[in-house]
Each structure stands twice: as C-alpha cells, then as structure tokens.
Motif scaffolding. Structure first.
Motif, mmCIF file in Angstrom:
data_model
loop_
_atom_site.group_PDB
_atom_site.id
_atom_site.type_symbol
_atom_site.label_atom_id
_atom_site.label_comp_id
_atom_site.label_asym_id
_atom_site.label_seq_id
_atom_site.Cartn_x
_atom_site.Cartn_y
_atom_site.Cartn_z
ATOM 1 N N ILE A 281 0.841 -1.203 0.000
ATOM 2 C CA ILE A 281 0.000 0.000 0.000
ATOM 3 C C ILE A 281 0.873 1.249 0.000
ATOM 4 C CG2 ILE A 281 -0.338 0.423 2.484
ATOM 5 C CD1 ILE A 281 -3.083 0.437 -0.222
ATOM 6 N N VAL A 282 2.020 1.207 0.669
ATOM 7 C CA VAL A 282 2.963 2.333 0.619
ATOM 8 C C VAL A 282 3.442 2.544 -0.812
ATOM 9 C CG1 VAL A 282 5.284 3.085 1.276
ATOM 10 C CG2 VAL A 282 3.725 2.188 3.009
ATOM 11 N N ALA A 283 3.834 1.461 -1.481
ATOM 12 C CA ALA A 283 4.317 1.563 -2.858
ATOM 13 C C ALA A 283 3.230 2.090 -3.786
ATOM 14 C CB ALA A 283 4.814 0.205 -3.336
ATOM 15 N N VAL A 367 13.027 6.494 6.094
ATOM 16 C CA VAL A 367 11.657 6.623 6.588
ATOM 17 C C VAL A 367 11.203 5.326 7.244
ATOM 18 C CG1 VAL A 367 9.273 7.211 5.991
ATOM 19 C CG2 VAL A 367 11.162 8.187 4.662
ATOM 20 N N LEU A 368 10.526 5.454 8.376
ATOM 21 C CA LEU A 368 9.840 4.327 9.007
ATOM 22 C C LEU A 368 8.342 4.570 8.891
ATOM 23 C CD1 LEU A 368 10.014 1.729 10.864
ATOM 24 C CD2 LEU A 368 9.606 3.312 12.751
ATOM 25 N N VAL A 369 7.633 3.607 8.304
ATOM 26 C CA VAL A 369 6.173 3.664 8.228
ATOM 27 C C VAL A 369 5.635 2.580 9.149
ATOM 28 C CG1 VAL A 369 4.149 3.417 6.754
ATOM 29 C CG2 VAL A 369 6.205 4.517 5.862
ATOM 30 N N THR A 370 4.820 2.977 10.123
ATOM 31 C CA THR A 370 4.373 2.014 11.122
ATOM 32 C C THR A 370 2.930 2.265 11.550
ATOM 33 O OG1 THR A 370 4.770 1.186 13.364
ATOM 34 C CG2 THR A 370 5.360 3.460 12.932
ATOM 35 N N SER A 371 2.300 1.214 12.009
ATOM 36 C CA SER A 371 0.925 1.328 12.508
ATOM 37 C C SER A 371 0.830 1.086 14.012
ATOM 38 C CB SER A 371 0.034 0.300 11.789
ATOM 39 O OG SER A 371 0.486 -1.021 12.063
ATOM 40 N N GLN A 372 1.950 0.789 14.638
ATOM 41 C CA GLN A 372 1.893 0.307 16.021
ATOM 42 C C GLN A 372 2.787 1.054 17.000
ATOM 43 O OE1 GLN A 372 0.058 -3.034 16.978
ATOM 44 N NE2 GLN A 372 -1.001 -1.834 15.430
ATOM 45 N N VAL A 397 -0.601 4.653 10.580
ATOM 46 C CA VAL A 397 -1.111 4.600 9.211
ATOM 47 C C VAL A 397 -2.388 3.771 9.098
ATOM 48 C CG1 VAL A 397 1.106 5.042 8.122
ATOM 49 C CG2 VAL A 397 0.469 2.690 8.688
ATOM 50 N N ASP A 398 -2.695 3.012 10.136
ATOM 51 C CA ASP A 398 -3.938 2.245 10.119
ATOM 52 C C ASP A 398 -5.136 3.081 10.530
ATOM 53 O OD1 ASP A 398 -2.753 2.371 12.664
ATOM 54 O OD2 ASP A 398 -4.017 0.735 13.395
ATOM 55 N N ILE A 400 -5.019 6.942 10.179
ATOM 56 C CA ILE A 400 -5.086 8.247 9.509
ATOM 57 C C ILE A 400 -5.844 8.125 8.194
ATOM 58 C CG2 ILE A 400 -2.943 9.074 10.555
ATOM 59 C CD1 ILE A 400 -1.494 8.468 7.966
ATOM 60 N N LEU A 401 -6.346 9.244 7.708
ATOM 61 C CA LEU A 401 -7.060 9.260 6.432
ATOM 62 C C LEU A 401 -6.103 8.986 5.280
ATOM 63 C CD1 LEU A 401 -9.312 12.423 6.984
ATOM 64 C CD2 LEU A 401 -10.000 10.013 7.167
ATOM 65 N N ASP A 402 -6.626 8.406 4.201
ATOM 66 C CA ASP A 402 -5.798 8.103 3.037
ATOM 67 C C ASP A 402 -5.107 9.356 2.505
ATOM 68 O OD1 ASP A 402 -6.348 5.439 3.135
ATOM 69 O OD2 ASP A 402 -7.897 5.465 1.588
ATOM 70 N N GLU A 403 -5.824 10.480 2.511
ATOM 71 C CA GLU A 403 -5.263 11.729 1.998
ATOM 72 C C GLU A 403 -4.057 12.163 2.830
ATOM 73 O OE1 GLU A 403 -8.400 11.191 2.743
ATOM 74 O OE2 GLU A 403 -9.462 11.342 0.826
ATOM 75 N N GLN A 404 -4.148 11.982 4.150
ATOM 76 C CA GLN A 404 -3.034 12.335 5.022
ATOM 77 C C GLN A 404 -1.855 11.398 4.818
ATOM 78 O OE1 GLN A 404 -2.762 15.065 7.175
ATOM 79 N NE2 GLN A 404 -0.637 14.365 7.096
ATOM 80 N N PHE A 405 -2.146 10.115 4.642
ATOM 81 C CA PHE A 405 -1.103 9.130 4.382
ATOM 82 C C PHE A 405 -0.333 9.521 3.123
ATOM 83 C CE2 PHE A 405 -0.439 4.187 4.325
ATOM 84 C CZ PHE A 405 0.926 4.383 4.437
#
Length: 414
Positions: A281-283, A367-372, A397-398, A400-405
C-alpha cells in the motif's frame, strides 16, 4: 569535452556529470587508486547500459600534496583544451587547487557544480555557460549498482527480489486487503491481521503447494506442527470470510479441515506474509503521487528489494544481504523505507540506517512507516533513536485518512 571529477565516496557525485553531459572523457582524480578503479568498472557498466560511450580514466594524486595536485591538473589543462572541472564532490585540497588554477588562468578554465537536490548544473566559473542543461533520473537498480551492490533477482537464491505487477485489478486487491487489515483501529485489528497471516504463512510452509492456488490443511495436524515450532495457532474465521467477500479467496470451507483457493499468485503472497500488505500500500500510494507538472513524483518504486552488498564485484564467499521493504527514487535522490505493521525492535532502525548510508549517503531519505508505534512499551526510546539517526516516521497509518497518508509520503522530500 573532458570532465575532471574529484573522486568522492558518494557515487552519484562522481557520475552525475557524465550522465548529464555525455562527455568524451572523464578523469577521476583522487587519493585511493584501488577504490577508483573498482568504481570505474561500475560506472562504465552504468554508462554503457544507457548508450553513453564516455571514456573513463583514473589518476591517483596524494590528497596531502597541494603542489602535486596543481602540477597534475595543470598538465590536464594544457593537454585538453575543452576540459571542465566538476566541483560537486572531492576532498578540500583538490578543490583548493582548482581555485588557485582558476585565478592563474582567469577566463580560460571552465567549472561547474551539480545540485542533486534540484537537479541543476550550476556555473562556477561565472561565464554564464554550462556544458548541459536538463536533468536525468536514476533507477533503484542503478542507484544500488553505483555503490557496488546488486539487486538480487535470481529466484534460485534463498532471498531474491520479487517483481510485483501493479495492474489496476491488483491495486484494487491490495486496497481491499488494507481495509480489512485496518478494520476498526480502536480494536487493534492490525495485530489480529498480523498473527492470522503469520499462522497461514507457517502452515503454508509445511502444507502449501507453491505450484497451486488451492490451499488445504487439517487443523489438528497444523496445530501440532506449529506447537513443534513453538508458535501459536491463530486462525480468524471472520477474516477469511471478509477475504472471500472481497473475492480475494474463494471456495472457503472451515471445519476440521480448512480449505480455500487464492485469487492469484500475488494475492497469495500477500496473505501468507505478515506485513506484506503495508509495504504494497505504501508503494501504491507513492506510485500515484504527482509532481507539480503532473509527472510521477517518484519515477521508480520497488517493493522488497533484496540487496547483495558486493554484487558481482565481490569476491568473498560470505555475502552481506539485506532486504529493504520499499525503495523509491526522485530524480537522483533515493528514499529507503522500512514498513512495520506490528511490533519491532531498535535493530530495525540500525539496519535501515546502515543500508541507507551504504547505498545513498548524504542525499538519501530514511523513513519508518508504522501502525503500532504508540502501542509499544519502548516507543520513547525508539523515537529518540529515530531522531538521532535522521529517520522520518509516519505513524498510525492504520487510523489516519488516506489523503493524510499520501501527503506524508509526499512530504518525505521536504
């Protein structure tokens, strides 16, 4: 045209002018002849792959002997009427020598500097001219190659880079899986997704058929196998039903035996590897981002990049191998991303920092992308380490809004 490059440990500074200007010859001047010769072979391969027939030469001159540097550069000036000095990289004394020669040969020496952040070639001799205009992009693979590494693509090796195919249908599938994974963030459903996926992955290793999309296993046998591995059996029927409702699996049967059919090979890879859906999803979001002119903001985005540190130029039997979850390129600037859809230790930060330093140096983004992160007991220590290492964090990231992500991923470059 001959360009004189002052050899730097940041490889892109050594090769940027050759890629943009396409000169007849580049002379690398530096202190370490062995390292320059190794880099020369790498750069030749990259230039050849782009159809650039530039001749590369290396000249070792002590970085501590100013008069020797001046003498050699003066000989280059006298034998190459069209020589240009690239001041992008190199150690101080070499650049001091150029300054002294520019004073001696006023108006007769051309020099420039490449700004890698805005991709501009800057005039340094004040004559108002540069040898080329425009810009160029570096691919993920070229960026790894120029630092002596290699992207592992050989599927016979224990670790290799899988080439994901981002069709519209698959993007829809990943987005559906991500929505199921996120669920209701107040109930921490990401953790349930992770342990469920880990269970499926472990069972698949023992009972799955890599040549088939059909998957079936006896529950008691699977539990016994996991117990033997000291792992927990956690299979969540509600998740399987949600996957079937989204047509990611079909023919679902849950009883003493669990069986179903994966939609396709790529969906299967997502459902048996914990954390895979976050990487994808990040990609997908990065691939969709646009620059001011409407072109892709990141021109190359790769997932699960397995890097052999020494590549084909290494001679050691013991190889250093690392996998980076996502690597993206903006022009010549690489972005290295670690995705953590669950618990993680500080070792992950050190790995990200080390790989970024090796294959990107000062220009790279970490960058670190994390949900926890906010749920971890050692979050304060982790945050402090990220600040010390210059690692940017995109958290929650689990929820926040898609637009913010998407905005957060765009702002990495700022």
């Amino acid at each position: 045209m001959t360009i004189v490059e002052f050899y730097d440990k940041t490889s892109i500074e050594n090769i940027a002018s050759a890629l943009l200007c396409k000169p007849d010859k580049v002379i690398f001047v530096g202190n370490d002849s062995k390292q320059m010769e190794k880099s020369k072979r790498i750069y030749e391969d990259i230039l050849r792959s782009r159809g650039i027939a530039t001749q590369l030469e290396c000249k070792s001159v002590s970085r501590n002997k100013l008069q020797d540097i001046i003498a050699y550069l003066e000989s280059v000036i006298k034998t190459n009427e069209d020589c240009v000095f690239d001041l992008t990289g190199g150690e101080d004394l070499y650049l001091v020598a150029v300054g002294m020669l520019m004073e001696k040969y006023k108006g007769k020496i051309s020099s420039h500097r490449f700004n890698l952040q805005n991709e501009k070639l800057l005039d340094c001799d004040m004559d108002g001219n540069v040898c080329a205009t425009g810009s160029f992009d570096i691919s993920v693979e070229e960026n790894i190659n120029m630092y002596g590494g290699e992207v592992v693509r050989d599927s016979s090796r224990e670790q290799y880079t899988y080439e994901w195919r981002f069709s519209k249908d698959f993007i829809d599938d990943v987005e559906a899986m991500w929505e199921i994974c996120k669920g209701d963030s107040n109930r921490n459903e990401v953790a349930l997704w992770n342990i469920h996926t880990e269970t499926l992955g472990e069972i698949y290793k023992d009972f799955g058929d890599p040549n088939s999309l059909d998957f079936s296993f006896d529950v008691n046998v699977a539990k016994s196998a996991l117990t033997h591995k000291k792992k927990e059996y956690v299979l969540i029927p509600s998740l399987l039903y949600k996957l079937q409702n989204k047509r990611l699996i079909s023919s679902l049967s849950i009883g003493e035996t669990v069986s179903f059919r994966f939609k396709n090979e790529q969906v299967k890879k997502c459902l048996i590897v914990a954390g895979q859906v976050l990487e994808l999803i990040v990609a997908i979001k990065m691939r969709a981002l646009k620059d001011k002119d409407g072109s892709p903001l990141y021109h190359d985005v790769k997932v699960g990049v397995v890097i052999d540190w020494d590549g084909r130029y290494g001679v050691d039997e013991i190889r250093t191998i690392n996998e980076i979850d996502v690597i993206a390129m903006k022009g010549m600037v690489p972005v290295f991303i670690s995705c953590k859809n669950g618990k993680f230790k500080s070792d992950e930060l050190y790995k990200l920092n080390t790989v970024t330093t090796r294959f990107g140096n000062a220009y790279a983004k970490k960058v670190l992308v994390t949900s926890q992160l906010e749920r971890l007991e050692d979050r304060r220590e982790l945050k402090a380490r990220m600040i010390d290492m210059g690692i940017r964090c995109i958290d929650d990231v689990d929820s926040i809004l898609d637009e913010q992500f998407s905005a957060d991923l765009k702002n990495i470059l700022s």
